[in-house]
Design an enzyme around this catalytic site. Structure first.
Site, PDB file in Angstrom:
ATOM      1  N   HIS A 161      -4.805   7.242  11.147  1.00 11.63           N
ATOM      2  CA  HIS A 161      -4.070   6.321  10.279  1.00 11.63           C
ATOM      3  C   HIS A 161      -4.829   4.998  10.141  1.00 11.63           C
ATOM      4  O   HIS A 161      -5.750   4.715  10.902  1.00 11.63           O
ATOM      5  CB  HIS A 161      -2.663   6.038  10.831  1.00 11.63           C
ATOM      6  CG  HIS A 161      -1.690   7.137  10.564  1.00 11.63           C
ATOM      7  ND1 HIS A 161      -1.533   8.209  11.410  1.00 11.63           N
ATOM      8  CD2 HIS A 161      -0.819   7.343   9.534  1.00 11.63           C
ATOM      9  CE1 HIS A 161      -0.601   9.021  10.926  1.00 11.63           C
ATOM     10  NE2 HIS A 161      -0.157   8.521   9.785  1.00 11.63           N
ATOM     11  N   LYS A 165      -1.165   0.471  11.512  1.00  8.20           N
ATOM     12  CA  LYS A 165      -0.069   1.253  12.096  1.00  8.20           C
ATOM     13  C   LYS A 165       0.151   0.842  13.543  1.00  8.20           C
ATOM     14  O   LYS A 165      -0.794   0.770  14.337  1.00  8.20           O
ATOM     15  CB  LYS A 165      -0.365   2.757  12.000  1.00  8.20           C
ATOM     16  CG  LYS A 165       0.818   3.631  12.434  1.00  8.20           C
ATOM     17  CD  LYS A 165       0.611   5.072  12.047  1.00  8.20           C
ATOM     18  CE  LYS A 165       1.757   5.963  12.526  1.00  8.20           C
ATOM     19  NZ  LYS A 165       3.062   5.560  11.973  1.00  8.20           N
TER      20      LYS A 165
END
Length: 270
Positions: A161, A165
């Site tokens: 990600h 995040k």
């Protein structure tokens, strides 16, 4: 998930036009996308925004903005929660008391959040999803099918990600690991590997998390056999995917009886 049959019901405001949406986490990456996509949506409109205590109102929004849930419930038919860190331990109880449907898309839930979910799910229609992509719902089913068919294979899950995040591993990685856990004896999660370790136990499910750049989201489940490897993957290319999924989920829960739903429930009625 605890599934209950759908109810044939329509909220009063829907009869008069588009259903009213309250966004919880409207200032975040996904919340801002929901605000944009709600403009001109044929079934939904933004009516309210929940503010954390001390949070300044968001500019240029024609919506009620408040930390008081009594105000928000009065102006809302359905709630969509994209908060990070999660706030559902505070937001679910008043929604449950008001009987308002709720879409929970936050991950990294605490024990207090999980307790709030358990208490609320019998009082309102709650769709909880670590990932609102319909293809990820299919991915979960494929991973479970592979785990049942390949009981002696070693399972490892890798997720990637963007650098922003906050939680690791991702909620989707945990979802895939849970799909494997539900099929047999592989139940021991190993979150990352470091240093000298004993020989890999066949009951393990390894989970690795990578963070960098602006990667929307990638998940791969690996099944390692003695002479072959199966990879089952999903890659997101546009984060609007998840906001679109949240609005679709809101339309779904508006027509459901109180209960705890997931993406499989929603897709089953598509």
């Amino acid at each position: 998930m605890n599934r209950q049959p759908a109810a044939d019901r329509v909220h009063a405001s829907q009869k008069a036009g588009r259903a009213k949406v309250c966004l919880i986490g409207a200032a975040g990456r996904m919340g801002r996308r929901c605000v944009r996509l709600l403009e001109g949506h044929p079934q939904l409109r933004l009516s309210a925004v929940w503010l954390r205590q001390g949070q300044a109102p968001l500019p240029l929004l024609e919506a009620v903005q408040s930390a008081n849930f009594a105000d928000l419930a009065e102006h809302s038919d359905v709630f969509i929660d994209f908060t990070a860190p999660p706030a559902c331990q505070h937001t679910l109880p008043p929604c449950a008391a008001a009987g308002r449907p709720y879409v929970l898309a936050s991950t990294g839930l605490s024990p207090a959040d999980e307790a709030a979910i358990a208490q609320a799910k019998g009082q309102l229609a709650l769709l909880q999803a670590a990932n609102l992509s319909p293809a990820v719902a299919v991915l979960r089913d494929l991973v479970a099918r592979a785990a049942r068919a390949l009981p002696d294979y070693d399972v490892e899950i890798c997720e990637i990600h963007h650098r922003h995040k906050r939680d690791a591993p991702s909620g989707t990685a945990r979802l895939l690991a849970a799909a494997v856990q539900g099929t047999g004896e592989r139940a021991h999660l190993v979150l990352g590997r470091n240093g000298a370790e004993p020989r890999r136990d066949g009951r393990q499910i390894g989970v690795a998390a990578l963070r960098g750049g602006e990667v929307v989201g990638e998940h791969t489940a690996y099944f390692f056999g003695e002479a072959e490897r199966l990879e089952v993957s999903h890659r997101s290319s546009n984060p609007d995917l998840f906001a679109i999924g949240a609005l679709r989920a809101a339309c779904f829960v508006l027509r459901q009886a109180p209960g705890h739903y997931d993406m499989q429930d929603m897709l089953a009625q598509a």
